[in-house]
Design a protein around this motif. Structure first.
Motif, PDB file in Angstrom:
ATOM      1  N   VAL A   1     -27.145 -18.429   3.729  1.00  0.00           N
ATOM      2  CA  VAL A   1     -27.416 -19.867   3.773  1.00  0.00           C
ATOM      3  C   VAL A   1     -26.180 -20.608   4.289  1.00  0.00           C
TER       4      VAL A   1
ATOM      5  N   ALA B   1     -26.115 -22.928   7.513  1.00  0.00           N
ATOM      6  CA  ALA B   1     -25.897 -24.366   7.266  1.00  0.00           C
ATOM      7  C   ALA B   1     -24.705 -24.893   8.061  1.00  0.00           C
TER       8      ALA B   1
ATOM      9  N   ASP C   1     -23.888 -26.486  13.442  1.00  0.00           N
ATOM     10  CA  ASP C   1     -24.211 -27.887  13.723  1.00  0.00           C
ATOM     11  C   ASP C   1     -25.116 -28.049  14.941  1.00  0.00           C
TER      12      ASP C   1
ATOM     13  N   PRO D   1     -31.378 -30.145  10.458  1.00  0.00           N
ATOM     14  CA  PRO D   1     -31.583 -29.693   9.078  1.00  0.00           C
ATOM     15  C   PRO D   1     -32.882 -28.903   8.901  1.00  0.00           C
TER      16      PRO D   1
ATOM     17  N   VAL E   1     -32.318 -25.532  10.113  1.00  0.00           N
ATOM     18  CA  VAL E   1     -31.500 -24.753   9.167  1.00  0.00           C
ATOM     19  C   VAL E   1     -32.412 -24.131   8.109  1.00  0.00           C
ATOM     20  N   VAL E   2     -33.305 -24.968   7.525  1.00  0.00           N
ATOM     21  CA  VAL E   2     -34.219 -24.473   6.493  1.00  0.00           C
ATOM     22  C   VAL E   2     -35.094 -23.347   7.058  1.00  0.00           C
TER      23      VAL E   2
ATOM     24  N   VAL F   1     -33.058 -20.145   7.517  1.00  0.00           N
ATOM     25  CA  VAL F   1     -32.767 -19.489   6.232  1.00  0.00           C
ATOM     26  C   VAL F   1     -34.003 -18.737   5.752  1.00  0.00           C
TER      27      VAL F   1
ATOM     28  N   LEU G   1     -24.069 -26.144  -1.719  1.00  0.00           N
ATOM     29  CA  LEU G   1     -24.218 -25.964  -0.269  1.00  0.00           C
ATOM     30  C   LEU G   1     -25.086 -27.064   0.339  1.00  0.00           C
ATOM     31  N   VAL G   2     -26.174 -27.395  -0.356  1.00  0.00           N
ATOM     32  CA  VAL G   2     -27.086 -28.446   0.124  1.00  0.00           C
ATOM     33  C   VAL G   2     -26.354 -29.781   0.175  1.00  0.00           C
TER      34      VAL G   2
ATOM     35  N   THR H   1     -23.685 -29.803   2.975  1.00  0.00           N
ATOM     36  CA  THR H   1     -24.300 -29.841   4.301  1.00  0.00           C
ATOM     37  C   THR H   1     -24.882 -31.222   4.574  1.00  0.00           C
TER      38      THR H   1
ATOM     39  N   ARG I   1     -23.576 -34.025   7.446  1.00  0.00           N
ATOM     40  CA  ARG I   1     -24.494 -34.491   8.480  1.00  0.00           C
ATOM     41  C   ARG I   1     -24.947 -35.935   8.232  1.00  0.00           C
TER      42      ARG I   1
ATOM     43  N   LEU J   1     -35.993 -32.988   2.907  1.00  0.00           N
ATOM     44  CA  LEU J   1     -34.737 -33.287   3.605  1.00  0.00           C
ATOM     45  C   LEU J   1     -34.652 -34.768   3.955  1.00  0.00           C
TER      46      LEU J   1
END
Lengths: 208, 208
Positions: free
Chosen positions: B81, B85, B88, B92, B95-96, B99, B148-149, B152, B156, B203
């Motif tokens: 993750v 994450a 860039d 987002p 990213v999900v 993962v 982490l969430v 991140t 952003r 998100l």
């Protein structure tokens, strides 16, 4: 739906319906004590005071009995959702909260239900016949729930950011996982709290 | 984190680390075949080619071994993750998706992991010592994921509509339930699909 509607070809006599009810009540008790795998058909019969013959003239197997328990539980739940969703004095977020509060109000029942559902899902993933029946039954519940969500959203002019089917899937997943987390951490996670917070977002910005 | 870091007071010799790894590999195989409850410590020792003495000098119990397996799995997952994450070039939502795609790519492993996690959660709800250890471990994973969430999102400039802790709880619940639904209905529900669709909404509107 009542068993008589599920089996129109064998419309149940009152006596037969009472036997089924007693077997189901006994199964609740025995599953609570020993779990699904730990409880045999003999255990259920002994508790209900019936013979194996009486059991098998009502249910084809222990799996069949669990599917009937699950069907009854789901129908009761869906009826509760329909009733709350019809109340136009509540905002959508309040509807979700009211459903979850009602759902989680009986802690003993929620615990038993979570244990039985989790055990049966494990069994269903390993046993293909049980898997087909369980998938079909869960899909039926989900479809009914999704239809309720769709109708309620339409009546209130809401556009959800996910499909009604995904809303139903997410609601079932979050309610079950939330109960599991609550059973592990009773103090930090009130049952239903996670689902309420997340589903509010899935109702969209207009949900209030 | 490697076992040697978890037990700084008993820094592991290479030989001891190899014994632990072999016991863990054997446990993966035996759990896949017989499930958590169906596999005894004797079964694990026999498969790994070790004595019970070797087992108990490494793990205090079968529960302790499962906690170590879970810890290793979670750390691998969290590292994945973190790596995604940090990219860039991905939105987002991408990213999900990345993962979840990575997480669900090894179907055999996902199935085994889902079965073991589900069985151990059932065990933990019924056994208070296992319950405490499991709750603590799951909370650790959740805290790392939430951090982490949070990092991140901050980097952003995203404001999530739920707390980072709720996002992590929902992600874990939806990923697990999605795998369960996928195992029951392999054709209709690709693994990870439900979580991807729902988490995109969590998100927030700016997620792209």
């Amino acid at each position: 739906m009542p068993a008589s509607k599920r089996h129109p070809e064998t419309s149940l006599t009152p006596r037969r319906a009472a036997t089924r009810d007693r077997l189901i009540d006994a199964a609740h008790e025995v599953f609570a004590e020993r779990g699904f795998h730990g409880a045999s058909v003999e255990d259920l019969c002994e508790r209900a005071g019936f013979t194996r013959g009486a059991f098998y003239s009502n249910f084809s197997s222990k799996d069949d009995l669990v599917l009937e328990i699950s069907q009854r539980y789901s129908e009761r739940l869906l009826a509760g959702v329909a009733q709350v969703a019809a109340r136009d004095d509540l905002t959508p977020a309040e509807v979700v909260q009211a459903v979850l509060t009602a759902w989680t109000s009986d802690r003993r029942e929620r615990r038993l239900w979570w244990l039985l559902q989790t055990e049966f899902t494990l069994h269903a993933v390993r046993d293909s016949a049980a898997g087909r029946s369980w998938a079909k039954q869960q899909a039926g519940v989900r479809t009914s729930l999704a239809r309720l969500v769709e109708e309620t959203a339409a009546r209130r002019g809401l556009t959800l950011p996910v499909s009604a089917d995904d809303f139903a899937r997410a609601a079932m997943a979050l309610a079950a996982a939330g109960t599991g987390q609550h059973l592990l951490e009773p103090r930090s996670q009130p049952d239903g709290a996670l689902a309420a917070r997340v589903l509010r977002v899935l109702l969209g910005a207009q949900a209030g």
